[in-house]
Design a protein around this motif. Structure first.
Motif, mmCIF file in Angstrom:
data_model
loop_
_atom_site.group_PDB
_atom_site.id
_atom_site.type_symbol
_atom_site.label_atom_id
_atom_site.label_comp_id
_atom_site.label_asym_id
_atom_site.label_seq_id
_atom_site.Cartn_x
_atom_site.Cartn_y
_atom_site.Cartn_z
ATOM 1 N N PRO A 1 10.207 19.987 -1.408
ATOM 2 C CA PRO A 1 10.650 19.414 -2.681
ATOM 3 C C PRO A 1 11.317 18.040 -2.531
ATOM 4 O O PRO A 1 11.093 17.159 -3.361
ATOM 5 N N ARG A 2 12.101 17.858 -1.494
ATOM 6 C CA ARG A 2 12.791 16.566 -1.327
ATOM 7 C C ARG A 2 11.815 15.430 -1.046
ATOM 8 O O ARG A 2 11.978 14.327 -1.549
ATOM 9 N N GLN A 3 10.794 15.705 -0.254
ATOM 10 C CA GLN A 3 9.793 14.667 0.036
ATOM 11 C C GLN A 3 9.008 14.315 -1.222
ATOM 12 O O GLN A 3 8.722 13.145 -1.475
ATOM 13 N N VAL A 4 8.670 15.323 -2.012
ATOM 14 C CA VAL A 4 7.955 15.068 -3.267
ATOM 15 C C VAL A 4 8.854 14.266 -4.206
ATOM 16 O O VAL A 4 8.416 13.293 -4.824
ATOM 17 N N GLY A 5 10.121 14.664 -4.309
ATOM 18 C CA GLY A 5 11.069 13.944 -5.161
ATOM 19 C C GLY A 5 11.216 12.497 -4.751
ATOM 20 O O GLY A 5 11.266 11.601 -5.601
ATOM 21 N N ARG A 6 11.273 12.254 -3.457
ATOM 22 C CA ARG A 6 11.396 10.872 -2.970
ATOM 23 C C ARG A 6 10.151 10.061 -3.318
ATOM 24 O O ARG A 6 10.250 8.920 -3.768
ATOM 25 N N ALA A 7 8.979 10.652 -3.119
ATOM 26 C CA ALA A 7 7.733 9.953 -3.465
ATOM 27 C C ALA A 7 7.702 9.627 -4.954
ATOM 28 O O ALA A 7 7.325 8.514 -5.348
ATOM 29 N N MET A 8 8.125 10.584 -5.784
ATOM 30 C CA MET A 8 8.135 10.344 -7.227
ATOM 31 C C MET A 8 9.155 9.275 -7.599
ATOM 32 O O MET A 8 8.881 8.411 -8.437
ATOM 33 N N ALA A 9 10.331 9.308 -6.966
ATOM 34 C CA ALA A 9 11.373 8.329 -7.281
ATOM 35 C C ALA A 9 10.940 6.913 -6.911
ATOM 36 O O ALA A 9 11.197 5.960 -7.650
ATOM 37 N N LEU A 10 10.270 6.780 -5.787
ATOM 38 C CA LEU A 10 9.878 5.445 -5.312
ATOM 39 C C LEU A 10 8.597 4.921 -5.943
ATOM 40 O O LEU A 10 8.453 3.722 -6.154
ATOM 41 N N TYR A 11 7.639 5.812 -6.227
ATOM 42 C CA TYR A 11 6.306 5.361 -6.624
ATOM 43 C C TYR A 11 5.783 5.974 -7.926
ATOM 44 O O TYR A 11 4.687 5.635 -8.369
ATOM 45 N N GLY A 12 6.527 6.878 -8.558
ATOM 46 C CA GLY A 12 5.987 7.668 -9.663
ATOM 47 C C GLY A 12 6.030 7.061 -11.044
ATOM 48 O O GLY A 12 5.640 7.716 -12.008
ATOM 49 N N GLY A 13 6.473 5.822 -11.177
ATOM 50 C CA GLY A 13 6.588 5.221 -12.501
ATOM 51 C C GLY A 13 5.290 5.077 -13.266
ATOM 52 O O GLY A 13 5.288 5.038 -14.486
ATOM 53 N N GLU B 1 0.839 -1.192 0.000
ATOM 54 C CA GLU B 1 0.000 0.000 0.000
ATOM 55 C C GLU B 1 0.878 1.248 0.000
ATOM 56 O O GLU B 1 1.897 1.308 0.682
ATOM 57 N N LEU B 2 0.482 2.239 -0.782
ATOM 58 C CA LEU B 2 1.226 3.489 -0.857
ATOM 59 C C LEU B 2 1.082 4.282 0.428
ATOM 60 O O LEU B 2 -0.018 4.357 0.979
ATOM 61 N N PRO B 3 2.157 4.905 0.888
ATOM 62 C CA PRO B 3 2.007 5.851 1.995
ATOM 63 C C PRO B 3 1.068 6.975 1.565
ATOM 64 O O PRO B 3 1.041 7.351 0.385
ATOM 65 N N ASP B 4 0.320 7.522 2.505
ATOM 66 C CA ASP B 4 -0.665 8.554 2.205
ATOM 67 C C ASP B 4 -0.044 9.737 1.458
ATOM 68 O O ASP B 4 -0.598 10.204 0.463
ATOM 69 N N TYR B 5 1.113 10.214 1.915
ATOM 70 C CA TYR B 5 1.740 11.373 1.273
ATOM 71 C C TYR B 5 2.084 11.053 -0.177
ATOM 72 O O TYR B 5 1.813 11.846 -1.079
ATOM 73 N N ALA B 6 2.664 9.891 -0.414
ATOM 74 C CA ALA B 6 3.037 9.505 -1.779
ATOM 75 C C ALA B 6 1.799 9.417 -2.665
ATOM 76 O O ALA B 6 1.817 9.861 -3.822
#
Length: 116
Positions: free
Chosen positions: A38-50, A3-8
């Motif tokens: 920005p770093r939190q958004v970048g991390r969410a995109m890197a891990l889950y944004g495909g 399950e995705l974290p809420d923020y992601a």
């Protein structure tokens, strides 16, 4: 599937709202969500944004995502995203995004969707 974290999940929902040919910065999305940076958004995109239009979430200086430049460039060209050609003195010949013309503020074309 994990399950995705809420923020992601919220970051990905915003990424999906960005219209073709437009972009938002990592910081823009954090501001839209009124949470993180920005770093939190970048991390969410890197891990889950495909699975979302990841090429529409960009650095504020308009440089293309390192390692994904050619893939992103193909998307930008097919969507008509405004680009600035690389300067002759630049190390690479990869264009940058024209942030003044490409940046989306979340209003036009978003329909009646409220902030997520």
């Amino acid at each position: 599937m994990e399950e995705l974290p809420d923020y992601a999940e919220r970051v990905l929902e915003v990424a999906e709202l960005i219209p073709p040919g437009r972009v938002m910065t990592y910081g823009d999305i954090a501001e839209w969500l009124e949470e993180g940076g920005p770093r939190q958004v970048g991390r969410a995109m890197a891990l889950y944004g495909g699975g979302v239009p990841w090429w529409r979430v960009v650095r504020s200086d308009g440089t293309l995502l390192p390692g994904h430049e050619l893939s992103a460039l193909a998307h930008y060209r097919s969507e008509g995203t405004p680009l600035r050609e690389a300067a002759r003195s630049a190390d690479s010949h990869v264009p940058r995004l024209d942030m003044k013309r490409a940046r989306w503020d979340g209003d036009e074309g978003a329909g009646d969707s409220a902030h997520i």
